[in-house]
Scaffold this active site. Structure first.
Site, PDB file in Angstrom:
ATOM      1  N   ASP A  99       0.857  -1.177   0.000  1.00 22.63           N
ATOM      2  CA  ASP A  99       0.000   0.000   0.000  1.00 22.63           C
ATOM      3  C   ASP A  99       0.903   1.240   0.000  1.00 22.63           C
ATOM      4  O   ASP A  99       1.801   1.338  -0.825  1.00 22.63           O
ATOM      5  CB  ASP A  99      -0.974  -0.044   1.183  1.00 22.63           C
ATOM      6  CG  ASP A  99      -1.959   1.121   1.209  1.00 22.63           C
ATOM      7  OD1 ASP A  99      -2.930   1.089   0.433  1.00 22.63           O
ATOM      8  OD2 ASP A  99      -1.754   2.056   2.005  1.00 22.63           O
ATOM      9  N   HIS A 298      -7.003  -6.269  -1.135  1.00 19.64           N
ATOM     10  CA  HIS A 298      -5.963  -5.259  -0.948  1.00 19.64           C
ATOM     11  C   HIS A 298      -4.889  -5.654   0.058  1.00 19.64           C
ATOM     12  O   HIS A 298      -3.744  -5.229  -0.056  1.00 19.64           O
ATOM     13  CB  HIS A 298      -6.619  -3.955  -0.498  1.00 19.64           C
ATOM     14  CG  HIS A 298      -5.654  -2.838  -0.285  1.00 19.64           C
ATOM     15  ND1 HIS A 298      -4.854  -2.344  -1.304  1.00 19.64           N
ATOM     16  CD2 HIS A 298      -5.323  -2.128   0.821  1.00 19.64           C
ATOM     17  CE1 HIS A 298      -4.097  -1.368  -0.831  1.00 19.64           C
ATOM     18  NE2 HIS A 298      -4.348  -1.213   0.454  1.00 19.64           N
TER      19      HIS A 298
END
Length: 321
Positions: A99, A298
């Site tokens: 991320d 994610h």
């Protein structure tokens, strides 16, 4: 056994978790996370002969939270990684990020290739500087409803998320996971004007198997100081674009690995699918074609720890020789 201590770096103190001996591997978490995001990686990497270190990055957890918004630029964040490597007594390291940690890892390799032996990014692909500031671009494309623009409003998301950190994090982790309804459909993360983001997120009755109540407790505790430091990273997106003008057109040339989930919302951002498809041609030292994890959302290294560990170990041991 993972051990914890504080390190002085560039005028701030960083909390780090570390385990093992050997070549240094620095693991950089994203938003809204902490060092704990890598708890599945410590054992396998240290057992393979690596010294594994995961900091709470500035603005997170037990590390310092500077008040100045401009103290969270990409140059500060890269400086923290370089300073951490030096403070640990090393000259070089392998750098891995997920991320927001991925842009930090990629930019560390881009700006200081002499320090980075190899770089791996999870979820967020390597940086290729666009023709306009990112916040401005998203403002134009989505009428200010993209979540970056919502985060850029001083104090707004800060207050929404800090009201009940445990609920905030539970909703975030489920919403962006491969287990959420509609995951992988490419829907952009938009917030309607005048509304908060959390009210539109599903609140799971049961957490996914890979994200336990203990994980949630540890994460919620790390946000006891609030979310402002973490959100300040987003408030520097346009400034980062300005600061990196000298690297327009530059590519990461150190050996690199990119791993992403096919249900992750980030690889579906505007222009990103095309970038991922072109990476083998754009980056001559990409170690192999991008690794696409089926059914993964994610939270790459937490949702698919075995597959991520295998990819990282293959990459790192191949480079180590």
């Amino acid at each position: 056994m993972v051990e914890h201590r504080m390190i002085d770096v560039n005028g701030i103190r960083l909390h780090i978790a570390e385990e093992g001996e050997g070549p240094l591997v620095v693991l950089l978490h994203g938003f809204p996370e902490s060092w704990h995001s890598w708890h599945h990686q410590f054992g396998p990497l240290s057992a393979a002969g690596f010294r594994v270190v995961a900091p709470d990055q500035r603005g997170y957890g037990r590390s310092d939270h500077p008040d100045d918004v401009t103290a969270y630029s990409i140059l500060h964040l890269v400086g923290d990684v370089v300073g951490l490597i030096r403070a640990l007594g090393e000259e070089k390291a392998y750098v891995v990020g997920h991320d927001w940690g991925a842009p930090v890892a990629w930019h560390t390799a881009l700006l200081r290739p002499d320090v980075v032996q190899g770089v791996a990014g999870l979820s967020v692909p390597p940086p290729f500087r666009g023709t306009e500031p990112p916040l401005a671009a998203m403002e134009r494309m989505f009428d200010g409803r993209f979540y970056w623009n919502y985060f850029n409003q001083p104090g707004v998301a800060d207050a929404e998320f800090a009201k009940d950190p445990r609920t905030t994090l539970r909703k975030f982790f489920f919403m962006a996971s491969g287990d959420a309804p509609g995951a992988g459909e490419g829907k952009q993360p938009l917030i309607e004007h005048g509304r908060g983001w959390l009210e539109t997120m599903p609140d799971p009755e049961i957490l996914p198997e890979w994200f336990t109540d203990t994980d949630l407790d540890v994460l919620a505790d790390s946000f006891s100081k609030g979310f402002t430091g973490a959100l300040n990273w987003y408030r520097n997106l346009d400034r980062n674009w300005e600061l990196t003008a000298a690297w327009q057109g530059a590519v990461v040339n150190v050996p690199a690995l990119y791993v992403y989930g096919d249900r992750d919302l980030v690889p579906a951002f505007p222009g990103t699918p095309e970038l991922i498809a072109a990476l083998p041609d754009l980056m001559p030292n990409l170690w192999r074609d991008p690794v696409r994890l089926e059914g993964c959302g994610h939270w790459t290294q937490q949702e698919r720890p075995a597959e991520v560990n295998a990819a990282l170990l293959n990459f790192l041991t191949d480079l180590r020789g």
